[in-house]
Design a protein around this motif. Structure first.
Motif, PDB file in Angstrom:
ATOM      1  N   ALA A  16       9.220  -3.083   8.044  1.00  0.00           N
ATOM      2  CA  ALA A  16      10.730  -2.941   8.358  1.00  0.00           C
ATOM      3  C   ALA A  16      11.168  -4.117   8.859  1.00  0.00           C
ATOM      4  CB  ALA A  16      10.473  -2.053   9.687  1.00  0.00           C
ATOM      5  N   MET A  17      10.945  -5.225   8.662  1.00  0.00           N
ATOM      6  CA  MET A  17      11.651  -6.534   9.005  1.00  0.00           C
ATOM      7  C   MET A  17      12.810  -6.699   8.245  1.00  0.00           C
ATOM      8  SD  MET A  17       8.729  -9.621   9.602  1.00  0.00           S
ATOM      9  CE  MET A  17       7.556  -9.855  10.689  1.00  0.00           C
ATOM     10  N   PRO A  18      13.740  -7.518   8.869  1.00  0.00           N
ATOM     11  CA  PRO A  18      14.927  -7.628   8.169  1.00  0.00           C
ATOM     12  C   PRO A  18      14.629  -8.973   7.332  1.00  0.00           C
ATOM     13  CG  PRO A  18      15.058  -8.316  10.534  1.00  0.00           C
ATOM     14  CD  PRO A  18      13.813  -7.714  10.476  1.00  0.00           C
TER      15      PRO A  18
ATOM     16  N   ILE B  58       9.860  -6.022  -1.069  1.00  0.00           N
ATOM     17  CA  ILE B  58       9.032  -7.030  -0.088  1.00  0.00           C
ATOM     18  C   ILE B  58      10.082  -7.659   0.346  1.00  0.00           C
ATOM     19  CG2 ILE B  58       7.428  -9.020  -0.744  1.00  0.00           C
ATOM     20  CD1 ILE B  58       6.607  -7.874  -3.272  1.00  0.00           C
ATOM     21  N   MET B  59      11.046  -8.330   0.004  1.00  0.00           N
ATOM     22  CA  MET B  59      11.958  -9.155   0.676  1.00  0.00           C
ATOM     23  C   MET B  59      12.824  -8.177   1.952  1.00  0.00           C
ATOM     24  SD  MET B  59      11.376 -12.209  -0.106  1.00  0.00           S
ATOM     25  CE  MET B  59      12.470 -12.987   0.868  1.00  0.00           C
ATOM     26  N   GLY B  60      12.648  -7.054   1.815  1.00  0.00           N
ATOM     27  CA  GLY B  60      13.350  -6.354   2.941  1.00  0.00           C
ATOM     28  C   GLY B  60      14.942  -6.183   2.359  1.00  0.00           C
ATOM     29  N   LEU B  61      15.307  -6.293   1.274  1.00  0.00           N
ATOM     30  CA  LEU B  61      16.648  -6.181   0.657  1.00  0.00           C
ATOM     31  C   LEU B  61      16.849  -4.703   0.345  1.00  0.00           C
ATOM     32  CD1 LEU B  61      16.479  -9.148  -1.633  1.00  0.00           C
ATOM     33  CD2 LEU B  61      18.106  -9.063   0.394  1.00  0.00           C
ATOM     34  N   TRP B  62      15.971  -3.978   0.062  1.00  0.00           N
ATOM     35  CA  TRP B  62      15.723  -2.615   0.085  1.00  0.00           C
ATOM     36  C   TRP B  62      14.610  -2.180   0.944  1.00  0.00           C
ATOM     37  CZ3 TRP B  62      16.764  -2.804  -5.783  1.00  0.00           C
ATOM     38  CH2 TRP B  62      18.023  -2.809  -6.060  1.00  0.00           C
ATOM     39  N   LEU B  63      14.811  -1.253   1.771  1.00  0.00           N
ATOM     40  CA  LEU B  63      13.822  -0.716   2.665  1.00  0.00           C
ATOM     41  C   LEU B  63      12.859   0.115   2.114  1.00  0.00           C
ATOM     42  CD1 LEU B  63      15.662  -0.518   6.124  1.00  0.00           C
ATOM     43  CD2 LEU B  63      14.288  -2.431   5.493  1.00  0.00           C
TER      44      LEU B  63
ATOM     45  N   GLU C 112       0.869  -1.171  -0.120  1.00  0.00           N
ATOM     46  CA  GLU C 112      -0.051   0.003   0.103  1.00  0.00           C
ATOM     47  C   GLU C 112       0.734   1.184   0.073  1.00  0.00           C
ATOM     48  OE1 GLU C 112      -3.648  -0.584   2.928  1.00  0.00           O
ATOM     49  OE2 GLU C 112      -1.865  -2.063   3.804  1.00  0.00           O
ATOM     50  N   GLY C 113       0.949   1.939  -1.221  1.00  0.00           N
ATOM     51  CA  GLY C 113       1.587   3.286  -1.174  1.00  0.00           C
ATOM     52  C   GLY C 113       2.960   3.161  -0.939  1.00  0.00           C
ATOM     53  N   VAL C 114       3.779   2.158  -1.330  1.00  0.00           N
ATOM     54  CA  VAL C 114       5.198   1.906  -1.081  1.00  0.00           C
ATOM     55  C   VAL C 114       6.099   2.452  -2.034  1.00  0.00           C
ATOM     56  CG1 VAL C 114       6.997   0.012  -1.074  1.00  0.00           C
ATOM     57  CG2 VAL C 114       4.757  -0.419  -0.286  1.00  0.00           C
ATOM     58  N   HIS C 115       6.921   3.343  -1.480  1.00  0.00           N
ATOM     59  CA  HIS C 115       8.047   4.059  -1.940  1.00  0.00           C
ATOM     60  C   HIS C 115       9.338   3.534  -1.582  1.00  0.00           C
ATOM     61  CE1 HIS C 115       5.636   7.960  -3.157  1.00  0.00           C
ATOM     62  NE2 HIS C 115       4.923   7.189  -2.362  1.00  0.00           N
ATOM     63  N   THR C 116      10.256   3.529  -2.564  1.00  0.00           N
ATOM     64  CA  THR C 116      11.853   3.295  -2.165  1.00  0.00           C
ATOM     65  C   THR C 116      12.738   4.153  -2.841  1.00  0.00           C
ATOM     66  OG1 THR C 116      11.053   0.697  -2.240  1.00  0.00           O
ATOM     67  CG2 THR C 116      13.176   1.208  -2.457  1.00  0.00           C
ATOM     68  N   HIS C 117      13.850   4.265  -2.018  1.00  0.00           N
ATOM     69  CA  HIS C 117      14.681   5.091  -2.480  1.00  0.00           C
ATOM     70  C   HIS C 117      15.976   4.287  -2.447  1.00  0.00           C
ATOM     71  CE1 HIS C 117      11.833   8.434  -1.342  1.00  0.00           C
ATOM     72  NE2 HIS C 117      12.571   9.258  -2.162  1.00  0.00           N
ATOM     73  N   ILE C 118      16.834   4.460  -3.664  1.00  0.00           N
ATOM     74  CA  ILE C 118      18.260   3.992  -3.551  1.00  0.00           C
ATOM     75  C   ILE C 118      19.079   4.774  -3.734  1.00  0.00           C
ATOM     76  CG2 ILE C 118      19.577   1.915  -4.701  1.00  0.00           C
ATOM     77  CD1 ILE C 118      16.892   0.753  -5.625  1.00  0.00           C
TER      78      ILE C 118
END
Length: 241
Positions: free
Chosen positions: A71-73, A51-56, A9-15
């Motif tokens: 926020a899970m590892p 999804i896998m937490g490799l990028w938060l 839901e409304g997921v943003h990811t910055h690298i």
């Protein structure tokens, strides 16, 4: 219980300085095979890695089976019986096929402790895994490595299997084998989320589909509806199935 095993839901990811995902909304129905489609560079792999937490995720919420995993590892996410096969497959080239499988079997310390019935089922899905059991994994062909990668992911029961471009580089006969394997997995109750570029593969296998563009999901619906509408295919993907 929700019909959706996984939701974003409304997921943003910055690298670093780059803003890759711009509010992804995605629902993966329980017990179905969902395909994530789109042109190169629109954020599909980033979605899987988030999804896998490799990028938060920098914003938004990811829920699995009703549990917030945003926020899970990564090890904790995998422990929920979620398996991920990356595009590069992650094979340990210097280890044998058997040793690769043993590493993925968390409940076994020796190959003889891997669930025998499950191993025979995998051999039936992917005969090359049994044929090259004692061979170095690095000596396998690209298609055989892909089959090993999926076999590792399912060596223990999983609720969700996530695979990035499973048909990439496969010969047509191996594509057919992979489709048959995923159909069996779905029939056994596993929920699947695949990123795929082979649209024939997608049409033959998918139940539901989400199409991404510019870091967002711009279309979500049934695979059948997308496959029957060439105008929609052209507008979303720039080509027809």
């Amino acid at each position: 219980m929700s019909d959706h095993l996984l939701t974003l839901e409304g997921v943003h990811t910055h690298i670093g300085a780059y803003h890759i995902l711009h509010g992804v909304d995605l629902a993966v129905p329980r017990g179905q095979l969902t395909l994530l489609l789109g042109r190169n560079g629109v954020g599909k792999t980033t979605t899987l890695r988030t999804i896998m937490g490799l990028w938060l995720a920098s914003q938004g919420r990811i829920t699995f089976a009703g549990q917030d995993i945003t926020a899970m590892p990564t090890p904790s996410i995998a422990a929920l019986d979620i398996a991920y096969v990356p595009e590069n497959m992650g094979i340990f080239a210097d280890l044998t096929v058997k040793e690769n499988m043993l590493l993925a079997a968390r409940q076994a310390r020796r190959a003889c402790e891997i669930d025998e019935a499950r191993l025979q089922w995998i051999f039936q899905l992917f005969p090359a895994v049994e044929k090259f059991w004692n061979h170095p994994a690095g000596k396998l062909s690209g298609g055989q490595k892909q089959m090993l990668a999926v076999s590792r992911a399912i060596v223990e029961p999983r609720r969700l299997l996530i695979v990035d471009e499973p048909s990439k580089g496969l010969a047509p006969v191996m594509v057919d084998n992979m489709i048959a394997a995923f159909q069996q997995l779905k029939g056994s109750g596993v929920t699947l989320l695949l990123v795929e570029q082979n649209l024939n593969f997608a049409q033959r296998l998918g139940d539901s589909v989400a199409v991404m563009d510019n870091g967002r999901v711009v279309y979500a619906g049934s695979m059948q509806a997308l496959a029957s509408d060439e105008e929609l295919q052209q507008s979303l993907l720039g080509l027809a199935l």
